[in-house]
Scaffold this active site. Structure first.
Site, PDB file in Angstrom:
ATOM      1  N   GLU A 278       3.917  -6.052 -18.744  1.00  0.00           N
ATOM      2  CA  GLU A 278       5.137  -5.578 -18.089  1.00  0.00           C
ATOM      3  C   GLU A 278       6.250  -5.266 -19.088  1.00  0.00           C
ATOM      4  OE1 GLU A 278       7.312  -6.469 -13.813  1.00  0.00           O
ATOM      5  OE2 GLU A 278       6.145  -8.048 -14.774  1.00  0.00           O
TER       6      GLU A 278
ATOM      7  N   ARG B  64      18.190 -31.683  15.471  1.00  0.00           N
ATOM      8  CA  ARG B  64      18.078 -33.135  15.614  1.00  0.00           C
ATOM      9  C   ARG B  64      16.603 -33.531  15.501  1.00  0.00           C
ATOM     10  NH1 ARG B  64      21.021 -36.508  20.312  1.00  0.00           N
ATOM     11  NH2 ARG B  64      20.252 -34.835  21.653  1.00  0.00           N
TER      12      ARG B  64
ATOM     13  N   VAL C  16       0.839  -1.204   0.000  1.00  0.00           N
ATOM     14  CA  VAL C  16       0.000   0.000   0.000  1.00  0.00           C
ATOM     15  C   VAL C  16       0.873   1.252   0.000  1.00  0.00           C
ATOM     16  CG1 VAL C  16      -1.685   1.327   1.338  1.00  0.00           C
ATOM     17  CG2 VAL C  16      -1.929  -1.163   1.156  1.00  0.00           C
TER      18      VAL C  16
ATOM     19  N   HIS D  90      12.802  -8.787  -3.204  1.00  0.00           N
ATOM     20  CA  HIS D  90      12.634 -10.174  -3.632  1.00  0.00           C
ATOM     21  C   HIS D  90      13.877 -10.996  -3.348  1.00  0.00           C
ATOM     22  CE1 HIS D  90       8.967 -10.132  -6.580  1.00  0.00           C
ATOM     23  NE2 HIS D  90       8.629 -10.377  -5.330  1.00  0.00           N
TER      24      HIS D  90
END
Length: 1550
Positions: A253, A1193, A192, A268
């Site tokens: 894009e 473990r 946002v 990212h």
């Protein structure tokens, strides 16, 4: 029901509203006809009321409106880890099995994982079916659901396989967010904020104002979203509008849509490393700040915009740094996998890149991107912004002229904010410094309701609407970081604060350094004027608790102002709000930094209050009552302290620099720097009332300044110091700066320390520093390996040394560059963009280990009952650490001039205890560093002494409690008549003191009773090993190859004490099952650890297994469990087992207090309910990683052979941390054989309920299934027919069931060895004797440090790509000494007799053992001279040529004879040896002088006989060296620890 529709790609298919489930159902059924509707969600969402309502409404409406259609539902496992090919295939298989066709409509109901993956299913199923996105998280609503991007993750990265597939509808029902956890809610706000930051400054401003309300609602225990319903819908709507508009312009894009990736290039990459611990929005938030900093670094984005973006993200609870404290808690040790190279590789394969060229979205201002496209950026620039360490390259060609405008003054900014907040009316503050300090000040003012604060001009102007001094308390602490100015100003402001329902007081706190900085004189002055102020920690420093509602009385206030003028300014600014007019008298001498006091008075006048200076009393001020009247506008002058750096740059580089807005009329004292400092040093200075220009002399021609008083401008002394460093031809003395010792750090000390790294000598003066300047050509480059230049978290240190760094010939590393954010966040950007300096990011090697104790750090205090060996063990401790040892009882006796026994007889125990406490306080302060303090047994009887001990331990010191068996102690004390008798029985005394010893100590060692010399030697070795671990001098290394741990499952180890050595044969560690002991009291457990150490020289794994995890300890006894685990840490065990099922608070406490003990995070599925392909195992592994376990473990139970194969797949996929993973049960034995790290093993003498295998069974089975291959090892050389090496190694192979053979191969030619042995497929390794130790080196592709230094190889093993050569002779020597009771480190002197190959190993061994000087004796001196030349100078070798020299030899405690034993000793050599032996005949440093014979035939040599019989030395026969070097050789050859007693017998028992 209000629904907002947002168009995308020409259709109004995005619908936003609150509680719109009915609308979703009606819209889908009416407009998307289908035979089959499929709702896909995850198991978490399926349990929510909103989901149930949606599916119920769908069923009801479908039966009415389309009775021929059907509704299917399908649930997948939640989480990013399940967004993969496997889950996608499972969904597709379900659809196929249900007979779904091309008319199917899929509803993806969930967060981004569901939307992305199910969208991709829809894109590919039947070559594309319709999909409806119903996002249920804020992140999904504003980001992933809009735009048609669908994808799944692969092991190489996120979203690498997917398609563009536009949904028919996106329904954003904000009521779904009612089920959202706070962290997920906050996570969504990152996207946002991002959309507003790139596109809509007006919305960004709204978000800034909405943050506080939003955060208070979503983080409350029962969030009421109805209270923020309208704002929440608008938040989603505005963000969706931006994204929809961009997507409509660029669906696939190709260009514009790239803008939506602002923050994602870096974000990212971080997410790819930290998932699933870190969420997408958290990583993008960090990415946005880093990419904004990149824009600022490139000169595109103003600093204020970065500050504004950062403040907004923080206001929503989002991290802005990888090292954010809360973020670090979430990602745990995974933080350390975030490395620059890894991030750059992740960025290089980002989908929006052009090939491998990395592209970033650059911000121009809030609400606008630079050129509306992503830009190619260099890896060098990215590296810089990604790390907090910087490499400053040489200043090769800086611009000849520059104009620099520094940020606003920190001093003026902080004062202006206080005055504006206390004033009436609205003021627009311009050129405010946007830094950490002012951020803390703004936050505090807002929290106390001192003013309403907003921004204008894209954040450049701060609008402050003051409330006239009507401040009230808030509910939370005011955290001020390391902001000294803010803390001092706000201390007085807090005294004016009124009470509110939230709290009755104000708490001011800060970071660790802030809690050391002084504030006492100000607090004293305020207390004397009616304020109630309490120190919550250290006297004289923050944190402070200030009672509200008292106000200031007024009248006369006296204040000591010789340390900080900020105390004065703090009271001056608040004085008008006192109940009476104030007279402020500065006492104690001339105030420091008078110009800053004058600045405060001048600024108060600008805000309507005039201070008058007393005409009758020096340093006294009269302040009338009143209320500040805020001016319409207030412009902050640039920071004159910051201006010194660019001006000094010009001075040091022979260039010119102008500061256009600071001149002679400045309020700031530092404005005089150019005239008073740089001009006399040879610079040309032109200063007007409003500007300053400096032109430096030719580089290298600055002149020293014999003396300058910098009291009017103390902060600028650091800049002056680095200029003086290259002013050759004399010294520069700077005085008047004593206050700089209590700033962000001790700046004078820091300057002396760091200048030395450049080869510049400096020394401290009582109130200043003297710098001995050098020629610029002689500057040294600080070693990167020594961590370069330390900034001490001090902005001025970092900026000053960035100037000196550029004058070096090589790049200089400066740590903590971000600390400049305190006053000049963009300093590095200025260096880069204005001064054209090349900067690089640098990533130091990561070290998870706690800091190792050094003599300069802390000391050790030893406590415990009388007769427990405190004096003896304290001596050992001091010897090992290189500390001094102080017996506090003796110190007390010397101080009082009487012995303790007489003192008690004369004045009683009570008087003695008082004197003891006084001495304790003195010693704990005076000898707190570099000392071992051995205390009296009753030190814990006094409350004062106990508090001092606890404080010492809490502050990082070691308080070591020594204990031994009480019966043994009673017997010992009964025989000792030199000590005063106890007034009560020993048992009673112990019972009274026991809890105090535990409370006051942070470490505990149980000293076993010794009845033989061997036992005494073993105790010493055990104790030194214990000290190594608790101080970090030597820490257990997690094995990388195959290793085992024998599990001791007995109620009392003393029952098998004599067999423990046999039981532990072949093991790499011993695991003590504390829960199975017959008694878990601290005393019994400590004794059991001591027994283990006495008989098994192995790392201890300390395990307390609870009932639910297959053990005996009650799960409900959490407090007792915690006490037992903390006891393990105190006992200095190598590993502690921490169950993943333990409460989080317990896990966090043990993790934070572990010291140098490593943690094994364990989970056992004792009933075999989980298959290894169940996601729960992955979750448990991740939990272990997140809690910073050193080893994880995981123990299952096998019901079939497949369970073992599934386990192997699991191990391959989980490699972040070493993993112990195996199955119990008969079917699980294969997994025990295949396990790599610390495989648990049993022994015939131990109970074995879990069906564990023995070491022999494991090795045999591993060989049978092809894990081991049969290998041959050889001893080579000539003559070797009597070599005992085959006996040694073959005995070890037999004991461990290893498929190896060891033989002899007589040879004098290494080529013959290569052809016949090394070049064979079954070659395992060599033991090399003379004459081949040098010739064999030509085959070694890699050598150990020992082999290189000694210059000979006695061990060769095959490694990947070649052969590794080592020399274990030195280990044979050192370990023979250690096993004979010599400490592993001692600062004694050594002697080596002989000059051959073994002599070289002896020299290396003695150096490794800490010998400060090593004397050499040999018949031929020339050979010794060659020997000395071949070793580094720090070995401190000295040849003893004559008997006279031998007489002068300092006491020698260690000697090695390396001369042939079968020939008579040369008479000259013998005389020298005798003189040296006679000088070292007495016991010192806690051990007897010891001689090792390197020849093992004959058993007793002439030199041994001489040393032992005539000079009473302890002697070690050569056979011990043979065994000990073979012990290390065995480990190198096989990877297994040799069974020592077995190989010893094989060699000794001929």
């Amino acid at each position: 029901m209000s629904i907002e529709r947002v168009p995308i790609l020409g259709k109004e298919t995005i619908h936003v509203g609150y509680g719109i489930a009915d609308h979703i159902v009606n819209e889908v059924i009416a407009n998307l006809a289908s035979s089959t509707y499929v709702i896909v969600t995850d198991t978490n969402m399926a349990r929510t009321p909103q989901y149930s309502k949606l599916t119920d409404d769908f069923k009801t409406n479908l039966s009415k409106k389309r009775p021929e259609s059907r509704l299917l539902t399908y649930c997948v496992s939640p989480g990013e880890n399940n967004k993969n090919r496997v889950t996608k295939a499972a969904v597709e298989d379900f659809l196929l099995q249900q007979g779904c066709t091309r008319d199917t409509v899929i509803l993806a109901v969930g967060g981004g994982v569901i939307g992305d993956m199910i969208g991709f299913v829809a894109a590919t199923f039947m070559r594309g079916v319709r999909v409806v996105q119903v996002p249920t998280t804020l992140l999904a609503m504003v980001d992933s659901s809009v735009g048609g991007k669908t994808a799944i993750d692969t092991p190489l990265g996120k979203n690498f396989i997917g398609a563009f597939h536009q949904p028919e509808y996106v329904f954003c029902d904000v009521s779904f967010l009612e089920t959202l956890p706070a962290r997920q809610f906050i996570n969504g706000m990152a996207e946002v904020v991002k959309t507003a930051a790139i596109w809509n400054e007006e919305e960004f401003t709204r978000l800034e104002n909405f943050s506080k309300k939003f955060l208070s609602v979503v983080t409350s225990k029962k969030p009421d979203l109805q209270s923020i319903k309208a704002e929440l819908v608008k938040t989603v709507l505005e963000s969706v509008r931006v994204k929809a508009g961009v997507v409509s312009s660029d669906e696939k894009e190709a260009g514009l849509r790239n803008l939506l990736n602002f923050g994602h290039t870096i974000g990212h990459a971080i997410e790819a490393v930290l998932t699933p611990e870190a969420l997408h929005g958290e990583c993008v938030s960090i990415g946005m700040i880093k990419e904004a900093e990149l824009s600022r670094y490139l000169g595109i984005l103003p600093p204020v915009a970065v500050a504004r973006l950062s403040k907004c993200l923080v206001a929503y609870g989002l991290p802005v740094s990888i090292d954010d404290k809360e973020f670090l808690k979430k990602v745990g040790p995974k933080r350390h996998y975030v490395e620059i190279d890894i991030l750059l590789k992740k960025m290089a394969i980002d989908k929006k890149n052009d090939g491998s060229k990395i592209r970033c979205v650059l911000l121009e201002k809030i609400g606008k991107c630079y050129q509306l496209k992503a830009h190619q950026v260099s890896k060098q620039d990215l590296s810089f912004v990604l790390t907090d360490e910087v490499l400053v390259h040489p200043f090769t060609n800086p611009p000849k002229e520059n104009i620099i405008v520094p940020p606003g003054s920190k001093s003026i900014s902080n004062r202006a904010l206080i005055l504006a907040a206390l004033g009436n009316g609205t003021v627009r503050v311009k050129n405010l410094l946007h830094s950490d300090d002012t951020k803390h000040m703004l936050d505090a003012v807002a929290s106390l309701k001192g003013a309403e604060i907003s921004t204008e001009d894209n954040g450049e102007t701060i609008v402050v609407k003051g409330n006239g001094g009507n401040l009230v308390t808030c509910g939370e602490e005011l955290y001020l970081g390391n902001a000294g100015t803010a803390s001092r100003f706000l201390t007085t402001v807090a005294s004016l604060v009124g009470k509110s329902p939230a709290s009755d007081d104000v708490i001011l706190t800060g970071n660790a350094r802030m809690q050391e900085r002084p504030i006492g004189p100000l607090v004293d002055a305020l207390r004397s004027n009616g304020s109630e102020i309490e120190y919550l920690n250290k006297q004289g420093s923050l944190p402070l608790k200030i009672s509200a509602g008292n106000g200031l009385k007024g009248g006369r206030i006296e204040l000591a102002a010789t340390i900080s003028s900020q105390y004065v300014s703090s009271i001056l600014m608040c004085a008008p709000y006192a109940k009476e007019p104030v007279t402020l008298a500065l006492v104690g001498g001339k105030p420091i930094s008078q110009l800053y006091i004058d600045m405060t008075c001048a600024m108060m006048k600008s805000f309507g209050i005039e201070v008058t200076k007393s005409t009758t009393e020096e340093y006294t001020y009269h302040i009338p009552k009143g209320i500040y009247k805020n001016p319409t506008e207030y412009v902050i002058e640039s920071d004159a302290s910051s201006a010194t750096y660019p001006l000094a740059f010009a001075a040091m580089t022979g260039t010119s620099c102008t500061i256009p807005n600071i001149g002679s009329s400045s309020l700031q004292g530092d404005a005089r720097f150019a005239v008073d400092v740089l001009k006399p040093m040879g610079c040309k200075v032109e200063q007007t009332a409003t500007s300053t220009t400096v032109t430096g002399p030719p580089r290298g021609h600055l002149k020293p300044l014999p003396h300058v008083d910098m009291e009017p401008m103390t902060d600028a002394f650091l800049t002056a110091s680095v200029v003086a460093a290259v002013a050759k031809g004399g010294s520069t003395s700077i005085t008047g700066i004593a206050n700089q010792r209590v700033k962000e750090c001790n700046r004078i000390e820091a300057m002396v320390t760091e200048l030395a790294k450049f080869g510049v000598s400096a020394n401290e003066l009582p109130d200043g520093i003297e710098i001995h300047g050098i020629d610029i050509k002689d500057l040294k480059t600080p070693e990167i390996s020594d961590r370069g230049v330390c900034s001490y978290d001090d902005h001025r240190v970092a900026m000053s040394f960035s100037l000196l760094a550029g004058l070096c010939k090589e790049p200089v590393l400066i740590l903590e560059r971000s600390t400049t954010g305190k006053t000049w966040p963009g300093w590095w950007d200025i260096l880069h963009s204005k001064f054209k300096i090349e900067l690089d990011g640098y990533e130091p090697p990561f070290n998870t280990d706690k800091h190792v104790i050094k003599s300069s750090d802390k000391g050790v205090i030893v406590i415990g009952m009388r007769g427990t060996g405190k004096s003896t063990l304290s001596e050992w401790l001091a010897s090992f650490l290189g500390f001094k040892m102080l017996d506090m009882d003796k110190y007390l006796e010397e101080k009082l001039g009487t012995d303790i026994k007489s003192l008690i007889k004369a004045k009683g125990w009570e008087h003695f205890r008082k004197e003891e406490a006084i001495v304790a306080k003195e010693c704990f302060t005076k000898f707190s560093k570099g000392y071992v303090l051995s205390t009296g047994g009753g030190i814990v009887e006094g409350e004062d002494a106990r508090q001092q001990l606890k404080s010492y331990a809490d502050n990082g010191g070691i308080v070591l409690h020594l204990h031994r068996d009480l019966d043994e102690t009673v017997t010992f004390l009964a025989a000792d008549t030199t000590r005063p008798a106890y007034s009560s029985e020993v048992q009673e005394v112990w019972l009274r003191r026991e809890k105090w010893y535990h409370e006051c100590s942070n470490y505990h060692f149980y000293s076993s009773h010794c009845s033989t010399e061997d036992e005494f030697n073993h105790l010493r070795k055990s104790f030194v090993n214990y000290i190594k671990l608790i101080t970090g001098a030597e820490r257990s290394v997690v094995p990388t190859g195959r290793s085992t741990a024998v599990v001791l499952t007995l109620p009392d180890l003393n029952n098998v004490a004599g067999d423990l050595e046999s039981i532990t044969i072949g093991a790499d560690a011993v695991e003590l099952r504390v829960d199975l002991l017959k008694d878990t009291s601290a005393a019994f457990v400590a004794a059991q650890i001591a027994t283990t150490r006495k008989h098994a020289d192995l790392p201890i794994i300390y395990t307390v297994r609870t009932v639910s995890q297959g053990g005996k300890f009650p799960d409900e006894n959490v407090d007792e469990l915690k006490s037992l685990l903390l006891l393990g840490i105190r006992l200095g065990v190598a590993y502690i087992d921490l169950q993943l099922t333990a409460p989080n608070e317990l896990i966090e406490e043990i993790s934070s207090k572990k010291g140098f003990t490593r943690i094994i995070g364990t989970y056992q599925d004792i009933n075999g309910e989980l298959k290894w392909n169940n996601v729960e195992w992955k979750n448990k592994y991740n939990q272990g990683v997140s809690m910073n376990a050193d080893i994880v473990r995981l123990v299952g139970r096998a019901n079939s052979i497949q369970d073992n194969l599934d386990l192997e797949d699991f191990k391959k996929q989980n490699t972040l941390k070493p993993l112990i993973a195996f199955n119990l049960g008969t079917q699980g034995k294969l997994s025990q054989v295949l396990n790599g790290t610390f495989t648990p093993i049993s022994h015939q003498l131990l109970p074995n309920d879990d069906g564990l295998l023995t070491i022999g069974e494991i090795n045999q089975t591993y060989f049978d299934i092809g894990g081991f291959t049969a290998k041959k090892f050889w001893v080579i050389g000539s003559p070797i027919e009597h070599s005992r090496s085959p006996n040694l190694h073959n005995a070890g192979y037999k004991a461990l069931n290893l498929p190896y053979q060891f033989g002899r191969f007589e040879a004098t030619d290494v080529d013959v060895v290569y052809d016949n042995l090394i070049n064979k497929s079954d070659f395992g390794g060599l033991a090399i004797t003379m004459p081949l130790k040098l010739d064999i080196m030509k085959f070694a592709t890699k050598l150990s440090d020992a082999a290189e230094t000694i210059g000979a190889v006695n061990t060769l093993i095959p490694v990947e790509g070649g052969y590794f050569g080592d020399n274990t002779d030195w280990v044979g020597i050192s370990n023979s000494f250690i096993r004979a009771g010599v400490p592993p480190k001692s600062s004694s002197n050594g002697l080596v007799v002989g000059a051959g190959g073994t002599s070289r190993a002896a020299i290396y061994a003695l150096h490794q053992m800490g010998c400060t000087k090593i004397y050499l004796v040999n018949r031929t001196v020339a050979k010794l001279e060659e020997l000395v030349k071949s070793f580094p100078k720090d070995y401190n070798l000295e040849i003893v040529e004559t008997e006279q020299q031998a007489d002068k030899v300092n006491k020698v405690l260690l000697a090695v004879s390396c001369i042939p034993a079968d020939k008579p000793l040369d008479s000259d050599v013998l005389k020298k040896i005798e003189r040296i032996l006679s000088n070292g005949s007495e016991q010192v440093a806690g051990f007897k002088p010891t001689l090792l014979e390197a020849s093992y035939k004959p058993r007793v040599t002439p030199i041994m006989k001489l040393a032992e019989e005539q000079y009473k030395w302890k002697v070690i026969p050569g056979v011990e060296m043979l065994v000990n070097q073979g012990d290390r050789q065995f480990k190198l050859h096989t990877g297994f620890s040799a069974p020592y007693e077995i190989i010893h017998r094989a060699v000794v028992e001929e």
